[in-house]
Design a protein around this motif. Structure first.
Motif, PDB file in Angstrom:
ATOM      1  N   ASN A  32       0.815  -1.216   0.000  1.00  0.00           N
ATOM      2  CA  ASN A  32       0.000   0.000   0.000  1.00  0.00           C
ATOM      3  C   ASN A  32       0.850   1.267   0.000  1.00  0.00           C
ATOM      4  O   ASN A  32       0.409   2.312  -0.451  1.00  0.00           O
ATOM      5  CB  ASN A  32      -0.974  -0.015   1.187  1.00  0.00           C
ATOM      6  N   LYS A  33       2.088   1.182   0.511  1.00  0.00           N
ATOM      7  CA  LYS A  33       2.909   2.400   0.624  1.00  0.00           C
ATOM      8  C   LYS A  33       3.256   2.967  -0.748  1.00  0.00           C
ATOM      9  O   LYS A  33       3.428   4.168  -0.898  1.00  0.00           O
ATOM     10  CB  LYS A  33       4.178   2.119   1.426  1.00  0.00           C
TER      11      LYS A  33
ATOM     12  N   LYS B 295       0.315   5.020  -1.661  1.00  0.00           N
ATOM     13  CA  LYS B 295       0.201   6.202  -0.812  1.00  0.00           C
ATOM     14  C   LYS B 295       1.205   7.275  -1.210  1.00  0.00           C
ATOM     15  O   LYS B 295       0.954   8.460  -1.055  1.00  0.00           O
ATOM     16  CB  LYS B 295       0.401   5.808   0.657  1.00  0.00           C
TER      17      LYS B 295
ATOM     18  N   ASN C 163       7.186   0.607   8.169  1.00  0.00           N
ATOM     19  CA  ASN C 163       7.180   0.271   6.739  1.00  0.00           C
ATOM     20  C   ASN C 163       7.134   1.532   5.890  1.00  0.00           C
ATOM     21  O   ASN C 163       7.656   1.565   4.771  1.00  0.00           O
ATOM     22  CB  ASN C 163       5.944  -0.577   6.400  1.00  0.00           C
TER      23      ASN C 163
ATOM     24  N   CYS D  21      -5.834  -1.939   8.960  1.00  0.00           N
ATOM     25  CA  CYS D  21      -5.789  -0.480   9.122  1.00  0.00           C
ATOM     26  C   CYS D  21      -4.794  -0.075  10.197  1.00  0.00           C
ATOM     27  O   CYS D  21      -4.859  -0.574  11.323  1.00  0.00           O
ATOM     28  CB  CYS D  21      -7.125   0.066   9.594  1.00  0.00           C
ATOM     29  N   GLY D  22      -3.910   0.855   9.843  1.00  0.00           N
ATOM     30  CA  GLY D  22      -3.091   1.543  10.833  1.00  0.00           C
ATOM     31  C   GLY D  22      -3.674   2.938  11.020  1.00  0.00           C
ATOM     32  O   GLY D  22      -4.435   3.204  11.938  1.00  0.00           O
ATOM     33  N   THR D  23      -3.341   3.836  10.092  1.00  0.00           N
ATOM     34  CA  THR D  23      -3.931   5.176  10.114  1.00  0.00           C
ATOM     35  C   THR D  23      -5.261   5.224   9.372  1.00  0.00           C
ATOM     36  O   THR D  23      -5.993   6.206   9.476  1.00  0.00           O
ATOM     37  CB  THR D  23      -2.983   6.190   9.454  1.00  0.00           C
ATOM     38  N   GLY D  24      -5.552   4.214   8.557  1.00  0.00           N
ATOM     39  CA  GLY D  24      -6.821   4.158   7.840  1.00  0.00           C
ATOM     40  C   GLY D  24      -6.789   4.781   6.451  1.00  0.00           C
ATOM     41  O   GLY D  24      -7.810   4.778   5.757  1.00  0.00           O
ATOM     42  N   GLY D  25      -5.646   5.291   6.031  1.00  0.00           N
ATOM     43  CA  GLY D  25      -5.563   5.933   4.712  1.00  0.00           C
ATOM     44  C   GLY D  25      -5.836   4.968   3.568  1.00  0.00           C
ATOM     45  O   GLY D  25      -6.512   5.310   2.587  1.00  0.00           O
ATOM     46  N   THR D  26      -5.308   3.757   3.700  1.00  0.00           N
ATOM     47  CA  THR D  26      -5.510   2.763   2.647  1.00  0.00           C
ATOM     48  C   THR D  26      -6.983   2.381   2.546  1.00  0.00           C
ATOM     49  O   THR D  26      -7.559   2.354   1.450  1.00  0.00           O
ATOM     50  CB  THR D  26      -4.663   1.510   2.943  1.00  0.00           C
TER      51      THR D  26
ATOM     52  N   TYR E  54       0.427  -6.280  10.527  1.00  0.00           N
ATOM     53  CA  TYR E  54      -0.743  -5.932   9.714  1.00  0.00           C
ATOM     54  C   TYR E  54      -1.399  -7.154   9.063  1.00  0.00           C
ATOM     55  O   TYR E  54      -2.513  -7.539   9.403  1.00  0.00           O
ATOM     56  CB  TYR E  54      -0.356  -4.937   8.614  1.00  0.00           C
TER      57      TYR E  54
ATOM     58  N   SER F 238      -1.133  -6.040   1.979  1.00  0.00           N
ATOM     59  CA  SER F 238      -0.575  -4.689   1.874  1.00  0.00           C
ATOM     60  C   SER F 238       0.945  -4.663   1.999  1.00  0.00           C
ATOM     61  O   SER F 238       1.536  -3.589   2.111  1.00  0.00           O
ATOM     62  CB  SER F 238      -1.239  -3.795   2.923  1.00  0.00           C
ATOM     63  N   GLY F 239       1.578  -5.823   1.978  1.00  0.00           N
ATOM     64  CA  GLY F 239       3.049  -5.857   1.964  1.00  0.00           C
ATOM     65  C   GLY F 239       3.622  -5.785   3.367  1.00  0.00           C
ATOM     66  O   GLY F 239       3.154  -6.463   4.276  1.00  0.00           O
ATOM     67  N   GLY F 240       4.656  -4.955   3.549  1.00  0.00           N
ATOM     68  CA  GLY F 240       5.216  -4.751   4.882  1.00  0.00           C
ATOM     69  C   GLY F 240       6.130  -5.862   5.353  1.00  0.00           C
ATOM     70  O   GLY F 240       6.431  -5.958   6.543  1.00  0.00           O
TER      71      GLY F 240
HETATM   72  C1  LIG Z   1       1.190   0.904   6.682  1.00  0.00           C
HETATM   73  C2  LIG Z   1       0.595  -0.441   6.508  1.00  0.00           C
HETATM   74  C3  LIG Z   1      -0.783  -0.671   6.679  1.00  0.00           C
HETATM   75  C4  LIG Z   1      -1.707   0.369   7.197  1.00  0.00           C
HETATM   76  O1  LIG Z   1      -2.044   1.316   6.260  1.00  0.00           O
HETATM   77  P1  LIG Z   1      -2.874   2.581   6.708  1.00  0.00           P
HETATM   78  O2  LIG Z   1      -3.131   3.291   5.445  1.00  0.00           O
HETATM   79  O3  LIG Z   1      -1.998   3.381   7.640  1.00  0.00           O
HETATM   80  O4  LIG Z   1      -4.091   2.121   7.395  1.00  0.00           O
HETATM   81  C5  LIG Z   1      -1.270  -1.935   6.414  1.00  0.00           C
HETATM   82  N1  LIG Z   1      -0.451  -2.934   6.037  1.00  0.00           N
HETATM   83  C6  LIG Z   1       0.861  -2.761   5.892  1.00  0.00           C
HETATM   84  C7  LIG Z   1       1.698  -3.922   5.514  1.00  0.00           C
HETATM   85  C8  LIG Z   1       1.427  -1.514   6.121  1.00  0.00           C
HETATM   86  O5  LIG Z   1       2.752  -1.360   5.992  1.00  0.00           O
END
Ligand SMILES: *Cc1c(COP(=O)(O)O)cnc(C)c1O
Length: 274
Positions: free
Chosen positions: A15-16, A19, A44, A147-152, A234, A262-264
């Protein structure tokens, strides 16, 4: 079914990548040569930002929560090797990181920069994440994402024309605030009444970057059976939650669930015990 965003780029993971895309374009357009953002020591986002800055010819500054530890961990060593300048701030200041005061102090120290918020979540990130499923012909009924910050998740919600249900799995404890944050991020993409989405709050395993033995065991089993790597912050929590929900018959029989990978994976080995 799993959407393999972990494969979009070898270093700017998952996802990064989405973003950062429009943020890098905006930074270039506005004549910036330096990118600055915030993150924890295993972030990440910091890792991806450092790689992206190097690839696209920006200087980068990572404002890291807490104290400097030597030697650097693998995440920060990579960022540093990409040329990122690491700057540490204490936890109290870190909490105020998005205040004008802290931004001004950073400007005095580092000069002019393009600021990307923690986790990379802003309106341009939402615009990028709305493209995650573009050109993807997969058909599904439920779309799920960690979800971390929820942007994705905000981007996925913005892209949904009410064809399917979007479910977010927050990886932190006490994540009620995300409802508001996500609504705000979605509205930054021009959608004021997003429908058909929800958060499932019970799957954090104790909090951000906390794990449980059930989670670790699940990840090992999943990786062995599916030959797809997860990490415990995540994607492990996302897939764990989905498997549990399916087992509890939360979804009607025949429901097609698409999970976003979302990777990481860069932090995986430091975060998995043993
Ligand atoms: C950053 C991250 C997320 C969270 O994304 P947000 O947009 O902050 O919610 C989810 N999965 C992975 C692997 C990430 O690195």
């Amino acid at each position: 079914m799993i959407k393999r965003c972990d494969l979009v780029h070898p270093l700017i993971s998952g996802n990064k990548w989405y973003k950062l895309k429009y943020n890098l374009l905006a930074a270039r357009e506005r004549g910036h040569d330096t990118l600055l953002s915030f993150g924890g020591a295993y972030s990440n986002h910091i890792y991806a930002l450092a790689a992206a800055a190097k690839e696209y010819g920006f200087r980068s500054i990572g404002v890291i929560r807490g104290e400097r530890h030597q030697p650097l961990n693998a995440t920060l060593q990579f960022a540093s090797d990409c040329g990122m300048q690491l700057h540490y701030i204490n936890r109290a200041d870190y909490r105020e990181k998005h205040s004008e005061l802290v931004a001004e102090r950073l400007r005095q120290q580092f000069g002019r920069f393009y600021l990307i918020p923690e986790g990379g979540s802003n309106a341009l990130a939402v615009q990028g994440c709305a493209e995650i499923l573009q050109h993807d012909g997969t058909e599904f009924d439920v779309l799920a994402c960690a979800c971390g910050t929820g942007g994705t998740l905000a981007g996925l919600i913005a892209a949904n024309q009410a064809q399917y249900r979007v479910i977010g799995i927050p990886v932190l404890k006490g994540a009620d605030f995300l409802y508001q944050d996500i609504r705000q991020l979605v509205s930054s993409a021009g959608i004021s009444e997003p429908k058909n989405w929800q958060l499932q709050l019970g799957w954090h395993h104790g909090g951000y970057a906390k794990t449980s033995s059930e989670l670790i065991e699940f990840i090992r089993r999943f990786e062995q059976q599916q030959q797809i790597a997860l990490e415990p912050v995540y994607t492990g929590k996302l897939l764990y939650a989905l498997y549990q929900l399916i087992q509890q018959q939360y979804f009607a029989p025949g429901t097609r669930v698409l999970a976003i990978h979302s990777g990481g994976l860069q932090g995986r080995d430091s975060l998995m015990p043993g």
